[in-house]
Design an enzyme around this catalytic site. Structure first.
Site, short mmCIF file in Angstrom:
data_model
loop_
_atom_site.label_atom_id
_atom_site.label_comp_id
_atom_site.label_asym_id
_atom_site.label_seq_id
_atom_site.Cartn_x
_atom_site.Cartn_y
_atom_site.Cartn_z
N HIS A 1 0.81 -1.22 0.00
CA HIS A 1 0.00 0.00 0.00
C HIS A 1 0.85 1.27 0.00
O HIS A 1 0.35 2.35 -0.32
CB HIS A 1 -0.99 0.01 1.18
CG HIS A 1 -0.38 0.30 2.51
ND1 HIS A 1 -0.12 -0.69 3.45
CD2 HIS A 1 0.02 1.45 3.09
CE1 HIS A 1 0.39 -0.14 4.53
NE2 HIS A 1 0.50 1.15 4.34
N ASP B 1 -0.29 -7.59 1.29
CA ASP B 1 0.15 -6.20 1.35
C ASP B 1 1.67 -6.10 1.40
O ASP B 1 2.24 -5.31 2.15
CB ASP B 1 -0.47 -5.48 2.56
CG ASP B 1 -0.31 -3.97 2.47
OD1 ASP B 1 -0.06 -3.46 1.36
OD2 ASP B 1 -0.42 -3.30 3.52
N GLY C 1 4.18 6.20 8.06
CA GLY C 1 5.61 6.20 7.76
C GLY C 1 6.31 4.97 8.28
O GLY C 1 7.39 4.60 7.82
N ASN C 2 5.70 4.29 9.27
CA ASN C 2 6.25 3.03 9.79
C ASN C 2 5.92 1.85 8.89
O ASN C 2 6.55 0.78 8.99
CB ASN C 2 5.72 2.72 11.18
CG ASN C 2 6.50 3.39 12.30
OD1 ASN C 2 5.99 4.25 12.99
ND2 ASN C 2 7.77 3.00 12.45
N SER C 3 4.90 2.00 8.03
CA SER C 3 4.45 0.87 7.22
C SER C 3 5.59 0.27 6.40
O SER C 3 6.32 0.99 5.72
CB SER C 3 3.34 1.32 6.26
OG SER C 3 2.17 1.66 6.97
N LEU D 1 -9.64 -23.30 -6.63
CA LEU D 1 -10.58 -24.30 -7.12
C LEU D 1 -11.83 -23.69 -7.73
O LEU D 1 -12.54 -24.36 -8.48
CB LEU D 1 -10.98 -25.27 -5.99
CG LEU D 1 -9.87 -26.15 -5.42
CD1 LEU D 1 -10.45 -27.13 -4.41
CD2 LEU D 1 -9.12 -26.88 -6.52
N GLY D 2 -12.14 -22.47 -7.37
CA GLY D 2 -13.26 -21.80 -8.00
C GLY D 2 -14.59 -21.99 -7.31
O GLY D 2 -15.62 -22.17 -7.97
#
Length: 368
Positions: free
Chosen positions: A116, A146, A218-220, A273-274
């Protein structure tokens, strides 16, 4: 006096809490001053406590000093939409919007961060201790966890080692390093509050380590490290809009497997597998002729084209109870088992259908 070695520091750090607790307990039992002490001299217990705290503090500082060399700042420039109420936009036109995140050097010229942070990027740059800002390219990403891997040429920074998130328990000391609000190399310390927290993003591919480490914008993408200086989590989110003592990190064992796939293939292949699965209720179990509420209920099949589930003869209303010999206890576990199965593998899926247990051969295909 020579400075304690790093190994001695880490050993002290790992046992520091227990030692402090013992000292605190003994100091309460021996609160009365000893006859041999002068009026102005500090009690022996306080001196011992101070020495232990100093050693613990020095150990933590050395731990962070080493790990921080592998933590970088990630700057991302985006095309910002015009904001009519902003006078600067009105008079100067469209301006780029810059965002900041953190990242971890894990291999030569490779940085792991949150997807992100970079997903809408026009340009990405990376900088760290002794490493000036350098352009980075997006090597691969996985929205379901993510995570993203950046390629940074000539990034002369050491790699941080992986830890084992399965060995983490509530109460373990942890540290976060990153660039909250652009304040590079910021460090916060706390404890693990809980493990295996359910997903924040309604995805079966994310469980989290919860801690009380201070995490801010900002830590992400930065690391959550343990007392050995190893990465046990990727700092990803907080509860609410601002830090309130609840932070979440993607466990290192999940991040490590995704990192390897992104490094090699640029994406994270997952089996599929759907069909859509949900929990088994009493009424659903009764229709299928099943006594237990364990298993995964087939709620729907993909509507477009052929899917492995359709080709294998799976029907809406089936209850999956076994996947290649693995007992199915719920839909989340089955989805993860399917996702981790090598592509093009044919597996045996056992289902209950109107009082009968059937075994079907189904081929696992890539998740579209």
């Amino acid at each position: 006096m020579s400075r304690p070695s790093r190994a001695e520091m880490l050993a002290c750090l790992a046992t520091g809490i227990a030692l402090l607790a013992l000292i605190w307990s003994s100091s309460r039992e021996s609160a009365a001053p000893l006859a041999s002490q002068t009026k102005d001299s500090p009690p022996r217990e306080l001196a011992a406590t101070a020495a232990s705290l100093l050693t613990l503090s020095e150990g933590a500082a050395q731990l962070v000093e080493t790990a921080a060399k592998s933590v970088v700042r990630v700057d991302v420039t985006l095309d910002a939409r015009l904001v009519q109420s902003n006078e600067l936009e009105t008079y100067f036109g469209r301006l780029p919007q810059e965002t900041i995140g953190s990242g971890i050097v894990l291999d030569t010229d490779l940085v792991l961060t949150n997807y992100h942070v970079v997903r809408l990027s026009d340009s990405i740059t990376v900088s760290g201790q002794g490493a000036p800002r350098r352009p980075a390219t997006l090597l691969g990403f996985d929205p379901l966890t993510d995570l993203a891997v950046l390629k940074v040429a000539n990034l002369t920074l050491p790699a941080l080692k992986w830890g084992d998130s399965d060995e983490v328990s509530s109460g373990h000391l942890v540290w976060a390093i990153g660039s909250p609000y652009g304040l590079d190399q910021s460090v916060s310390m706390g404890v693990v509050s809980s493990t295996n927290r359910p997903t924040l993003l309604d995805s079966p591919f994310q469980d989290f380590l919860q801690s009380d480490v201070s995490i801010n914008p900002g830590n992400s993408g930065g690391p959550l490290i343990d007392a050995q200086g190893a990465v046990i989590g990727i700092n990803t989110a907080i509860a609410g809009d601002s830090f309130a003592g609840i932070s979440f990190a993607l466990p290192s064992n999940t991040a490590k497997s995704v990192f390897k796939q992104l490094q090699q293939h640029g994406e994270m292949p997952r089996g599929w597998l759907g069909f859509q699965l949900s929990n088994v209720t009493r009424s659903r179990a009764a229709v299928a002729g099943l006594d237990s509420l364990q298993g995964a209920y087939v709620e729907s099949l993909v509507s477009e084209g052929e899917s492995p589930a359709k080709q294998a003869g799976i029907l809406v209303g089936d209850i999956c109870v076994s996947f290649n010999g693995w007992e199915v206890t719920g839909p989340l576990g089955l989805i993860r088992q399917i996702a981790s199965t090598p592509i093009d593998t044919t597996v045996k899926l056992r289902v209950w259908r109107r009082g009968q247990e059937l075994e079907l051969d189904v081929q696992v295909l890539p998740r579209p």
